[in-house]
Scaffold this active site. Structure first.
Site, PDB file in Angstrom:
ATOM      1  N   GLN A 174      45.061 -32.663 -46.283  1.00 58.74           N
ATOM      2  CA  GLN A 174      43.925 -33.577 -46.425  1.00 58.74           C
ATOM      3  C   GLN A 174      44.174 -34.741 -47.374  1.00 58.74           C
ATOM      4  O   GLN A 174      43.696 -35.846 -47.137  1.00 58.74           O
ATOM      5  CB  GLN A 174      42.709 -32.780 -46.903  1.00 58.74           C
ATOM      6  N   GLU A 216      37.977 -41.579 -48.438  1.00 54.48           N
ATOM      7  CA  GLU A 216      38.172 -41.729 -49.877  1.00 54.48           C
ATOM      8  C   GLU A 216      39.040 -42.925 -50.228  1.00 54.48           C
ATOM      9  O   GLU A 216      39.508 -43.054 -51.356  1.00 54.48           O
ATOM     10  CB  GLU A 216      38.749 -40.432 -50.459  1.00 54.48           C
ATOM     11  N   ASP A 253      46.287 -32.009 -51.818  1.00 48.72           N
ATOM     12  CA  ASP A 253      45.126 -31.166 -51.541  1.00 48.72           C
ATOM     13  C   ASP A 253      45.270 -30.724 -50.093  1.00 48.72           C
ATOM     14  O   ASP A 253      45.018 -31.496 -49.168  1.00 48.72           O
ATOM     15  CB  ASP A 253      43.813 -31.924 -51.755  1.00 48.72           C
ATOM     16  N   GLU A 297      46.258 -28.326 -54.554  1.00 50.82           N
ATOM     17  CA  GLU A 297      44.868 -27.861 -54.486  1.00 50.82           C
ATOM     18  C   GLU A 297      44.624 -27.135 -53.170  1.00 50.82           C
ATOM     19  O   GLU A 297      45.098 -27.580 -52.124  1.00 50.82           O
ATOM     20  CB  GLU A 297      43.937 -29.070 -54.606  1.00 50.82           C
ATOM     21  N   ASP A 324      39.558 -25.144 -55.428  1.00 49.06           N
ATOM     22  CA  ASP A 324      38.349 -25.921 -55.119  1.00 49.06           C
ATOM     23  C   ASP A 324      37.427 -25.052 -54.271  1.00 49.06           C
ATOM     24  O   ASP A 324      36.507 -24.422 -54.785  1.00 49.06           O
ATOM     25  CB  ASP A 324      38.730 -27.217 -54.412  1.00 49.06           C
ATOM     26  N   LYS A 349      33.228 -29.776 -59.308  1.00 48.50           N
ATOM     27  CA  LYS A 349      32.331 -30.638 -58.534  1.00 48.50           C
ATOM     28  C   LYS A 349      30.894 -30.237 -58.848  1.00 48.50           C
ATOM     29  O   LYS A 349      30.469 -29.124 -58.529  1.00 48.50           O
ATOM     30  CB  LYS A 349      32.602 -30.477 -57.034  1.00 48.50           C
ATOM     31  N   ARG A 378      33.227 -36.297 -54.449  1.00 49.70           N
ATOM     32  CA  ARG A 378      33.186 -35.738 -53.101  1.00 49.70           C
ATOM     33  C   ARG A 378      33.535 -36.861 -52.131  1.00 49.70           C
ATOM     34  O   ARG A 378      33.498 -38.039 -52.489  1.00 49.70           O
ATOM     35  CB  ARG A 378      31.800 -35.178 -52.752  1.00 49.70           C
ATOM     36  N   SER A 379      33.832 -36.499 -50.905  1.00 51.62           N
ATOM     37  CA  SER A 379      34.195 -37.534 -49.928  1.00 51.62           C
ATOM     38  C   SER A 379      33.005 -38.427 -49.589  1.00 51.62           C
ATOM     39  O   SER A 379      33.170 -39.601 -49.256  1.00 51.62           O
ATOM     40  CB  SER A 379      34.771 -36.903 -48.660  1.00 51.62           C
ATOM     41  N   LYS A 400      39.740 -36.708 -60.327  1.00 49.53           N
ATOM     42  CA  LYS A 400      40.102 -36.976 -58.936  1.00 49.53           C
ATOM     43  C   LYS A 400      38.956 -37.767 -58.327  1.00 49.53           C
ATOM     44  O   LYS A 400      37.872 -37.234 -58.110  1.00 49.53           O
ATOM     45  CB  LYS A 400      40.307 -35.644 -58.211  1.00 49.53           C
TER      46      LYS A 400
END
Length: 438
Positions: A174, A216, A253, A297, A324, A349, A378-379, A400
């Site tokens: 990702q 992102e 990730d 991640e 995560d 998060k 977050r995205s 991040k």
């Protein structure tokens, strides 16, 4: 009388919420908390695309005739009615007390009554209002909540090439990230990241590859393999005049839960190449041996704890292994991981857990047990830059927050530049990482 006036000044006088749009054009919730002295805090809840099954619930309307079912009017109504009534006249400086009221009012394990998005917007807006009332920068107010005396600027994990759920391309992993480890200030680290980002665009163009960006802000070309993604980033680092493995390191990730099916890890972009847990762990080990990767991640599925134990035994002493989906910012789940010696770092998060206090609980539990902490966006983001203040105020060490374009990502970097100018906070670079500490 004077003390009474001070107390009254920080009482919550009003709370109001509304629907706004996030960076994907989906509705999210924004809340204002207004104090008796006129101070106002405002915060918006982010939203994820690849989510852990044990995350707190993001309350959506489900009405397909409105915003394709993604509206948040129920969450807004919960803030404007139940939450407002419960918190009016409460002391905004009592963050733990505010969050306890929210948790008790919700009354569920995963926040599915009020919605973690509704609770989070109010929790963060309250902290912002209290900081303004006390004439404190938000990062300092957050530091004071848990007695954090030393502040640090975070090393940014810059997601410059997107795949998986964050892009409509053939890449399975990702996020492919760069980490500027060999610098003495955040601003210089950021500059290096920007230069590499632009260099990567040039590299991709020269190879006839797409330079459109994903959710992102990272580039999202179609590539034959995950390793090819790493290769073009290595070329970009060199072209920008930096040395991989010295100035810049890499991070991945995998978001492995997204390609984990029936006990197998299936890389669809590579012709459905299939691995079992040990096989995919060994695949990741090989990548770390070939490239300067210092952080991975969600290298395995959130339910594959046996696989995580194997991966940790292979890499845990030299590579940062971040949970995560594995830990979902939940102190109880993190404690389970600590007890079983799973991973060595946690991604933080806010919206996975739903309140600032519970977020801080997870951060300081990790720190107490020697786990690294990475504050994350977050995205689906907004212009809200609270995570920048959280990263500095908790001395988390890493952040991040996406690539070097899209204002929803850059807003956080710009806030960190402002903070760096305001405070004495060291940038530790490679010292934040288990494999690079001297």
């Amino acid at each position: 009388m004077y003390a009474e006036n001070i107390t009254n000044a920080v009482e919550i006088q009003d709370i109001r919420a509304r629907e706004i749009l996030d960076s994907r054009g989906n509705p999210t919730i924004e809340a204002d908390v207004i104090l008796a002295d006129g101070s106002m805090g405002r915060a918006a809840a982010p939203s994820g695309a690849s989510t852990g099954s044990r995350e707190a619930l993001e309350l959506r309307d489900g009405d397909k005739s409105r915003y394709l079912g993604k509206g948040v009017t129920k969450a807004v109504a919960n803030v404007n009615s139940q939450i407002r009534s419960a918190l009016l006249e409460s002391d905004a400086t009592d963050q733990q007390g505010i969050d306890n009221i929210l948790i008790e009012l919700d009354g569920t394990a995963n926040k599915d009554h009020l919605g973690a998005n509704a609770m989070l917007a109010v929790s963060l807006a309250t902290a912002k209002a209290a900081a303004i009332s006390q004439n404190l920068p938000l990062h300092q107010y957050i530091a004071n909540l848990r007695g954090q005396t030393s502040l640090t600027m975070p090393v940014p994990m810059m997601n410059i090439l997107n795949g998986g759920e964050h892009a409509d391309n053939t890449v399975d992993i990702q996020e492919f990230m760069i980490e500027p480890t060999g610098f003495s200030s955040f601003s210089e680290a950021l500059r290096a990241g920007v230069e590499i980002f632009h260099s990567l665009k040039s590299v991709l163009k020269s190879q006839g590859l797409n330079t459109a960006v994903g959710d992102e802000g990272g580039f999202a070309p179609n590539l034959r393999t995950n390793e090819e993604a790493i290769t073009v980033i290595m070329q970009a680092i060199e072209q920008a005049g930096y040395k991989a493995g010295k100035d810049i390191h890499l991070a991945l990730d995998c978001a492995a839960s997204e390609f984990y099916k029936n006990g197998q890890y299936i890389l669809a972009g590579e012709g459905n190449k299939t691995f079992d847990s040990q096989g995919f762990s060994d695949y990741l080990v090989k990548l770390t041996e070939q490239y300067p990767i210092i952080s991975i991640e969600d290298g395995l599925d959130e339910s594959d704890w046996e696989g995580w134990a194997y991966l940790t035994s292979k890499l845990g002493k030299k590579v940062q292994l971040v949970g995560d989906d594995l830990f979902v910012t939940n102190p109880a789940i993190l404690q389970e991981g600590i007890d079983k010696q799973i991973a060595n770092a946690i991604l933080i998060k806010f919206n996975q857990i739903g309140t600032l206090s519970e977020t801080l609980d997870a951060i300081y539990l990790a720190k107490k047990n020697g786990y690294a902490t990475v504050i994350s966006h977050r995205s689906g983001e907004t212009e809200d830059s609270t995570i920048a203040d959280l990263a500095v105020g908790t001395a988390a060490g890493q952040i991040k927050t996406g690539s070097l374009c899209r204002s929803d990502r850059v807003a956080k970097y710009n806030q960190l530049l402002r903070i760096e100018q305001q405070v004495r906070a060291s940038y530790r670079g490679g010292e934040e990482f288990i494999g690079l500490r001297g």
